[in-house]
Scaffold this motif. Structure first.
Motif, PDB file in Angstrom:
ATOM      1  N   GLY A 184      30.385  30.506  32.831  1.00  0.00           N
ATOM      2  CA  GLY A 184      31.233  31.538  33.408  1.00  0.00           C
ATOM      3  C   GLY A 184      32.642  31.067  33.682  1.00  0.00           C
ATOM      4  N   GLN A 230      37.059  39.298  31.211  1.00  0.00           N
ATOM      5  CA  GLN A 230      35.622  39.164  31.094  1.00  0.00           C
ATOM      6  C   GLN A 230      34.970  39.400  32.452  1.00  0.00           C
ATOM      7  OE1 GLN A 230      34.868  35.218  29.671  1.00  0.00           O
ATOM      8  NE2 GLN A 230      35.391  34.226  31.594  1.00  0.00           N
ATOM      9  N   THR A 247      31.745  38.439  34.931  1.00  0.00           N
ATOM     10  CA  THR A 247      30.814  37.358  35.186  1.00  0.00           C
ATOM     11  C   THR A 247      29.917  37.706  36.360  1.00  0.00           C
ATOM     12  OG1 THR A 247      32.386  35.710  34.365  1.00  0.00           O
ATOM     13  CG2 THR A 247      30.637  34.903  35.782  1.00  0.00           C
ATOM     14  N   ASN A 281      28.123  34.704  31.973  1.00  0.00           N
ATOM     15  CA  ASN A 281      29.023  35.673  31.367  1.00  0.00           C
ATOM     16  C   ASN A 281      28.421  36.152  30.055  1.00  0.00           C
ATOM     17  OD1 ASN A 281      31.322  37.178  30.591  1.00  0.00           O
ATOM     18  ND2 ASN A 281      32.086  35.418  29.435  1.00  0.00           N
TER      19      ASN A 281
END
Length: 232
Positions: free
Chosen positions: A176, A117, A119, A170
């Motif tokens: 996050g 992911q 962020t 995020n």
């Protein structure tokens, strides 16, 4: 035949390469300018966000602001996070900002995770002790410095006394990633390209001897706070 230790080492190296962006290609002026643009847009979004009132109310009392448009958290068997950030610091008059200085970020952890992911981060450096850490070759968040997640939304009225207060987001969700243990190191290559000469964070952030007019949009955003918007 590869051993379990060899396979584990190979996976760790692959993860480190992903997180650290282990490219040996020298940065270009265009790339550093593009990163400053991305950081300015990230900071402007945070400074306009109604959930970020603590950040907006305290930025003018901060000694410095750390901004990262992209921190990657990777999965596989080995987890960790990495990316880049830049820092602007309050100048000696207290009425403006010096910088930015460019830095690298990286951390590693063991554990079963999934996916990756991206962020965004904005952090306030609240005192001289924390600012001085940014002048060293490297330091670790949560080591000698106390860090805290910044209050969001309804919690924005509560006091926070940490050395560095970190806000992350995020994909529109707040919270996050956990940056405790993240190692921050100076990105000498980007600093040299951006300022056209060899320089140090002391020159950039404290003395203000290294300047680049391209930074004006970024520093303007920190100065105008919640009124941050596109700069003509």
């Amino acid at each position: 035949m590869s051993t379990p230790f060899a396979r584990k080492s190979a996976m760790l190296l692959a993860c480190a390469a992903l997180l650290g962006g282990c490219s040996t290609t020298a940065p270009t002026s265009e790339e550093t300018h593009a990163y400053v643009d991305d950081a300015q847009k990230t900071l402007a979004e945070f400074m306009r966000d109604p959930q970020m009132t603590w950040l907006q109310n305290h930025v003018h009392g901060a000694r410095a602001v750390m901004v990262s448009p992209r921190i990657w958290q990777a999965g596989f068997v080995f987890g960790g996070s990495g990316g880049e950030m830049l820092v602007i610091s309050r100048n000696r008059s207290g009425e403006g900002w010096n910088g930015p200085a460019f830095y690298k970020m990286g951390s590693g952890s063991f554990g079963l995770q999934a996916g990756a992911q991206e962020t965004q981060m904005v952090a306030l450096v609240m005192n001289e002790k924390a600012l001085n850490s940014l002048l060293s070759t490297s330091f670790k968040l949560g080591g000698d410095l106390s860090i805290a997640a910044g209050p969001i939304g309804a919690g924005a009225g509560r006091p926070v006394t940490s050395d560095i207060v970190i806000f992350t987001r995020n994909k529109g969700l707040y919270g996050g990633i956990n940056l405790d243990g993240t190692v921050i190191t100076i990105d000498d290559g980007k600093n040299q390209v951006y300022y056209g000469r060899t320089t140090t964070p002391v020159d950039i952030l404290i003395e203000g001897r290294a300047t680049n007019p391209y930074s004006s949009k970024l520093t303007h955003t920190a100065t105008v706070g919640v009124n941050a918007g596109p700069v003509k």
